[in-house]
Design an enzyme around this catalytic site. Structure first.
Site, PDB file in Angstrom:
ATOM      1  N   GLU A 162      -4.473  -9.766   7.790  1.00  0.00           N
ATOM      2  CA  GLU A 162      -4.064 -10.473   8.999  1.00  0.00           C
ATOM      3  C   GLU A 162      -3.094 -11.623   8.760  1.00  0.00           C
ATOM      4  O   GLU A 162      -2.463 -12.098   9.686  1.00  0.00           O
ATOM      5  CB  GLU A 162      -5.301 -11.046   9.694  1.00  0.00           C
ATOM      6  CG  GLU A 162      -6.285  -9.992  10.120  1.00  0.00           C
ATOM      7  CD  GLU A 162      -7.578 -10.582  10.641  1.00  0.00           C
ATOM      8  OE1 GLU A 162      -7.929 -11.717  10.254  1.00  0.00           O
ATOM      9  OE2 GLU A 162      -8.236  -9.897  11.433  1.00  0.00           O
TER      10      GLU A 162
ATOM     11  N   ARG B 286      -6.311   1.987   3.871  1.00  0.00           N
ATOM     12  CA  ARG B 286      -5.166   2.436   3.085  1.00  0.00           C
ATOM     13  C   ARG B 286      -4.932   1.563   1.852  1.00  0.00           C
ATOM     14  O   ARG B 286      -4.477   2.057   0.828  1.00  0.00           O
ATOM     15  CB  ARG B 286      -3.917   2.542   3.947  1.00  0.00           C
ATOM     16  CG  ARG B 286      -3.446   1.247   4.587  1.00  0.00           C
ATOM     17  CD  ARG B 286      -2.379   1.542   5.644  1.00  0.00           C
ATOM     18  NE  ARG B 286      -1.932   0.380   6.372  1.00  0.00           N
ATOM     19  CZ  ARG B 286      -2.531  -0.124   7.447  1.00  0.00           C
ATOM     20  NH1 ARG B 286      -3.645   0.425   7.899  1.00  0.00           N
ATOM     21  NH2 ARG B 286      -2.022  -1.170   8.068  1.00  0.00           N
TER      22      ARG B 286
ATOM     23  N   HIS C  13       0.830  -1.207   0.000  1.00  0.00           N
ATOM     24  CA  HIS C  13       0.000   0.000   0.000  1.00  0.00           C
ATOM     25  C   HIS C  13       0.864   1.257   0.000  1.00  0.00           C
ATOM     26  O   HIS C  13       2.024   1.249   0.406  1.00  0.00           O
ATOM     27  CB  HIS C  13      -0.962   0.011   1.190  1.00  0.00           C
ATOM     28  CG  HIS C  13      -0.275   0.112   2.520  1.00  0.00           C
ATOM     29  ND1 HIS C  13       0.238   1.292   3.017  1.00  0.00           N
ATOM     30  CD2 HIS C  13       0.009  -0.832   3.448  1.00  0.00           C
ATOM     31  CE1 HIS C  13       0.794   1.082   4.191  1.00  0.00           C
ATOM     32  NE2 HIS C  13       0.674  -0.213   4.482  1.00  0.00           N
TER      33      HIS C  13
END
Length: 173
Positions: free
Chosen positions: A95, A67, A19
């Site tokens: 995760e 994000r 990101h």
């Protein structure tokens, strides 16, 4: 989804994208962190680089964090007219460990030839390093914000264990 004309002759391509630069405002959970102004600009630059280098995805696998979704939006705007990929938001991209991301990639349907995965460090960098058998040119610190690692697996998605790094780029607007 039906395969694109000539899709079976295109090599499989896996594009890993960390990101873009995110802010850390007080009081927001990690999943709600937004991109900075630079992050938005870098996401658009990443999309332009992908288009200019012929890495337009058929499928996007994106973490559901704010994000990463904003990074995808910036990339998508740059892709306008170049393609309309299927987009899936996958919790394991937020995760999961590298093995979970690889399991997700192995579940990709065969008609998708170019897959863009948008995720987080350290996991996205660890996956890139794990896949590459050729000792590619990724920074020793892993992918930087809005960093791109392009891999080409030789096997079908379900059999992907390795994928040579064929290109790397860090988008900076």
């Amino acid at each position: 989804m039906a395969p694109l004309t000539g899709a079976a002759t295109r090599p499989r391509t896996l594009v890993l994208l960390r990101h873009a630069k995110a802010d850390r405002p007080a009081g927001l959970s990690d999943t709600d962190r937004p991109l900075t102004d630079r992050g938005h600009a870098d996401a658009a630059a990443a999309g332009a680089w992908l288009v200019n280098h012929g890495y337009v995805p058929d499928l996007v696998l994106c973490s559901p964090a704010r994000r990463t979704r904003q990074t995808w939006h910036g990339v998508a705007v740059a892709l306008a007219g170049a393609g309309s990929p299927v987009v899936r938001y996958e919790r394991s991209l937020y995760e999961g460990a590298p093995g979970e991301l690889l399991a997700l990639i192995r579940s990709v349907e065969p008609e998708f030839r170019t897959v863009l995965v948008i995720g987080h460090n350290p996991t996205i960098s660890q996956l890139s390093e794990q896949l590459d058998t050729g000792g590619g040119e990724v920074d020793s610190d892993g992918l930087r914000t809005c960093g791109i690692a392009v891999h080409q697996p030789e096997a079908d998605w379900p059999d992907t264990d390795t994928a040579k790094l064929v290109a790397a780029h860090t988008a900076r607007a």
